[in-house]
Design a protein around this motif. Structure first.
Motif, PDB file in Angstrom:
ATOM      1  N   PRO A  31      -1.427  10.114   5.315  1.00  0.00           N
ATOM      2  CA  PRO A  31      -2.944   9.177   4.739  1.00  0.00           C
ATOM      3  C   PRO A  31      -2.861   7.457   5.447  1.00  0.00           C
ATOM      4  O   PRO A  31      -2.059   7.158   5.360  1.00  0.00           O
ATOM      5  N   VAL A  32      -3.258   7.636   6.669  1.00  0.00           N
ATOM      6  CA  VAL A  32      -3.938   6.086   6.657  1.00  0.00           C
ATOM      7  C   VAL A  32      -5.091   4.861   6.189  1.00  0.00           C
ATOM      8  O   VAL A  32      -4.651   4.486   5.102  1.00  0.00           O
ATOM      9  N   GLN A  33      -6.016   5.815   5.534  1.00  0.00           N
ATOM     10  CA  GLN A  33      -6.682   5.429   4.931  1.00  0.00           C
ATOM     11  C   GLN A  33      -7.704   5.884   4.022  1.00  0.00           C
ATOM     12  O   GLN A  33      -8.086   7.618   4.815  1.00  0.00           O
ATOM     13  N   GLU A  34      -8.303   6.305   2.529  1.00  0.00           N
ATOM     14  CA  GLU A  34      -9.600   7.218   1.458  1.00  0.00           C
ATOM     15  C   GLU A  34     -10.629   6.136   1.456  1.00  0.00           C
ATOM     16  O   GLU A  34     -10.571   5.429   1.274  1.00  0.00           O
ATOM     17  N   VAL A  35     -11.741   7.106   1.946  1.00  0.00           N
ATOM     18  CA  VAL A  35     -13.385   6.307   1.909  1.00  0.00           C
ATOM     19  C   VAL A  35     -13.860   7.140   0.982  1.00  0.00           C
ATOM     20  O   VAL A  35     -14.175   8.772   1.601  1.00  0.00           O
ATOM     21  N   TYR A  36     -14.633   6.680  -0.124  1.00  0.00           N
ATOM     22  CA  TYR A  36     -15.427   7.295  -0.952  1.00  0.00           C
ATOM     23  C   TYR A  36     -17.010   7.309   0.051  1.00  0.00           C
ATOM     24  O   TYR A  36     -17.081   5.651  -0.071  1.00  0.00           O
ATOM     25  N   ARG A  37     -17.777   7.944   0.261  1.00  0.00           N
ATOM     26  CA  ARG A  37     -19.084   6.885   0.700  1.00  0.00           C
ATOM     27  C   ARG A  37     -19.915   7.786  -0.040  1.00  0.00           C
ATOM     28  O   ARG A  37     -20.889   8.620  -0.211  1.00  0.00           O
TER      29      ARG A  37
END
Length: 128
Positions: A31-37
């Motif tokens: 995992p590099v980056q996790e974003v919730y939109r």
């Protein structure tokens, strides 16, 4: 135009947590980056493949099914290169992932096989 390399591959999943577990724990992607939109009720998880390429794992509410057939028009599968295909197949078996029989590419003499992600997306392993 001069294309340099593949930047990323986007995968939309139906069960985000299940697919996240599959790609991170079972396939070992980083995992590099996790974003919730919030405005889209959607997660986006960037995953590194040996530090070189990224897979973008997306979740959307109720995504439509996409039929996948071995010789259907469109993007066919994702392929990962491995050093030892037998070892990779054993690693997948530990996680109860069903893998096709190992075959040999008649043009290159290299070994390859297929399995599927939780949504049935075909994934190929190709021995280096």
């Amino acid at each position: 135009m001069k294309l340099k390399r593949i930047h990323h591959i986007a995968v939309i999943c139906s069960d985000y947590q299940k697919s996240k577990d599959f790609y991170v724990r079972i396939l070992g992607l980083t995992p590099v980056q996790e974003v919730y939109r919030k405005e889209r009720d959607s997660y986006k998880l960037d995953l590194a493949v040996d530090g070189l390429y990224q897979i973008e794992l997306f979740s959307f509410p109720d995504p439509p099914a996409r039929p996948s057939y071995p010789e259907a028009a469109g993007l066919r599968h994702i392929a990962f290169e491995v050093e030892n295909i037998e070892e990779a197949v054993r690693d997948l078996a530990v996680h109860d992932v069903t893998v096709e029989d190992i075959r040999v590419d008649s043009l290159t003499g290299k070994k390859f096989t297929f399995f599927a992600d939780p949504d049935g997306l075909p994934i190929e392993l190709y021995e280096r």
